[in-house]
Design a protein around this motif. Sequence first.
Motif, mmCIF file in Angstrom:
data_model
loop_
_atom_site.group_PDB
_atom_site.id
_atom_site.type_symbol
_atom_site.label_atom_id
_atom_site.label_comp_id
_atom_site.label_asym_id
_atom_site.label_seq_id
_atom_site.Cartn_x
_atom_site.Cartn_y
_atom_site.Cartn_z
ATOM 1 N N ALA A 53 8.267 1.932 1.753
ATOM 2 C CA ALA A 53 9.303 2.383 2.686
ATOM 3 C C ALA A 53 9.716 1.295 3.661
ATOM 4 O O ALA A 53 10.624 1.493 4.469
ATOM 5 C CB ALA A 53 8.809 3.609 3.454
ATOM 6 N N GLY A 54 9.051 0.137 3.616
ATOM 7 C CA GLY A 54 9.424 -0.954 4.497
ATOM 8 C C GLY A 54 8.579 -1.088 5.746
ATOM 9 O O GLY A 54 8.825 -1.983 6.561
ATOM 10 N N GLU A 55 7.582 -0.212 5.915
ATOM 11 C CA GLU A 55 6.677 -0.362 7.051
ATOM 12 C C GLU A 55 5.832 -1.620 6.862
ATOM 13 O O GLU A 55 5.518 -1.991 5.740
ATOM 14 C CB GLU A 55 5.769 0.859 7.162
ATOM 15 N N ARG A 56 5.452 -2.252 7.988
ATOM 16 C CA ARG A 56 4.723 -3.512 7.854
ATOM 17 C C ARG A 56 3.805 -3.738 9.042
ATOM 18 O O ARG A 56 4.161 -3.469 10.189
ATOM 19 C CB ARG A 56 5.705 -4.684 7.750
ATOM 20 N N VAL A 57 2.629 -4.257 8.743
ATOM 21 C CA VAL A 57 1.717 -4.782 9.758
ATOM 22 C C VAL A 57 1.436 -6.230 9.381
ATOM 23 O O VAL A 57 0.983 -6.510 8.267
ATOM 24 C CB VAL A 57 0.397 -3.991 9.815
ATOM 25 N N GLU B 178 -5.214 3.734 8.112
ATOM 26 C CA GLU B 178 -5.561 4.426 9.349
ATOM 27 C C GLU B 178 -6.731 3.698 10.009
ATOM 28 O O GLU B 178 -7.526 3.028 9.339
ATOM 29 C CB GLU B 178 -5.938 5.872 9.040
ATOM 30 N N PRO B 179 -6.865 3.793 11.334
ATOM 31 C CA PRO B 179 -7.905 3.033 12.054
ATOM 32 C C PRO B 179 -9.296 3.654 11.944
ATOM 33 O O PRO B 179 -9.961 3.933 12.944
ATOM 34 C CB PRO B 179 -7.386 3.048 13.495
ATOM 35 N N VAL B 180 -9.714 3.873 10.708
ATOM 36 C CA VAL B 180 -11.060 4.391 10.448
ATOM 37 C C VAL B 180 -11.609 3.657 9.232
ATOM 38 O O VAL B 180 -10.844 3.212 8.366
ATOM 39 C CB VAL B 180 -11.060 5.914 10.188
ATOM 40 N N PRO B 181 -12.909 3.490 9.107
ATOM 41 C CA PRO B 181 -13.458 2.827 7.916
ATOM 42 C C PRO B 181 -13.096 3.608 6.652
ATOM 43 O O PRO B 181 -13.289 4.831 6.592
ATOM 44 C CB PRO B 181 -14.964 2.853 8.172
ATOM 45 N N LEU C 192 0.844 -1.189 0.000
ATOM 46 C CA LEU C 192 0.000 0.000 0.000
ATOM 47 C C LEU C 192 0.883 1.244 0.000
ATOM 48 O O LEU C 192 2.035 1.201 0.449
ATOM 49 C CB LEU C 192 -0.882 0.015 1.257
ATOM 50 N N ASP C 193 0.340 2.350 -0.472
ATOM 51 C CA ASP C 193 1.151 3.573 -0.446
ATOM 52 C C ASP C 193 1.340 4.091 0.973
ATOM 53 O O ASP C 193 2.301 4.796 1.268
ATOM 54 C CB ASP C 193 0.562 4.657 -1.357
#
Length: 287
Positions: free
Chosen positions: A102-106, A25-28, A20-21
Motif C-alpha cells: 500500500a506504500g507504507e514505509r519505515v 507491530e512493536p512486539v517481539p 511486508l504484508d
Amino acid sequence: MTSPSVFIAGPASWNRLVVLDHLPEPVPHMQFAEDSWETVGGTSAGKVLSLTALGRDVLLYALSADDEDGRRVRSALSDAGAPTLWGTSAQTERHLNLMTPAGERVSLYLSSPAASDGAQDDRIRRTMADADALVLDLAAEPLRLLPMAAETGVPIWVDVHDYDGEAEFHRPFLAVADAVFCNADKLDDPVAFLRSRIAAGASLAVCTLGADGAVAVDDDGGEHRVAAIRVDVHDTNGAGDAFLAGVLDARLSGLGVPAALEAGARSASTVLGTRHLHPLLDPHLGR
C-alpha cells in the motif's frame, strides 16, 4: 566541465528494501517478507536521476566511503548517466526500508556520513555560484554548506519530507529556502504550513499528497492543485524526489506554477513502475 544548471547536495545511499504484508507491530514476533532487493537510495540520488532523465544539466555532490556499498552506489549512478562529484566519508549511507504494497514505509538508517572537512569547498562554491538553482537536502554535509549556498544568492530549493512543523534539524534549511517541498504525512494543515513558508520569505511552497496529488502556494498567495497521474504502482520510493525535479525543471524553463505542478506529476509517475529510484537504473540493477 561546464557549470551545471542545478547543483544538488545530499544523500546517495545503498538500500535494502523489504516488502511486508503489514508494517511490524512493536512486539517481539516473526514475520515473512513478500519480497526484498538491494538498490540505490537517497533523496538526492533520486533527484539527480530524474533531472538527468529530463535533460537538465545537473550535478550531484554526495559523500561515500571507499567500501563495497559505496562503490555500488557510485557505479550505479555513473552507469545511469547521472553526473556526480564525490566526497570521501568514513562510511557509506545505508538504509533498510520496510514497506507494504500500500506504500507504507519505515526507513531505518543503518549508517550516515558525518559532514566533511571541506576539502572541496572552493570547487563547490564556484559551482554553486554559477548554477541556476541549488537543491540542499537534509543531511549533515548540506547543513554545513547552507551558509556558503546562501552567500551565492542563487535560489535554494529544500525538501523537508515528512516535517512535523517543529523538528529543529529542518529549521536552518527552511530559513534559507526560496522553494520548500514537503509531504503531508505529519502536517495537520498542509496549506497553513505552506502559507507560513511564503510569509517567511519563500517564493514557492509545495506539499505532495500521495494519491491525491499535490498542493502549492505561490508568492502571491495563490493556491494551486494538481491531481496524481494514475499508473500501476510497483514502488513509491523516489516519487517525491521525481516530483520536485519535474517542478524545478519546469520553473527553470519559464513555466508558471500550474504547468510546473503538472510537469512534477508527470515526472513522479515515471518512477512508480520500477523497484528502483528511477527507470534509468533498471538496465544496470535489474527490474
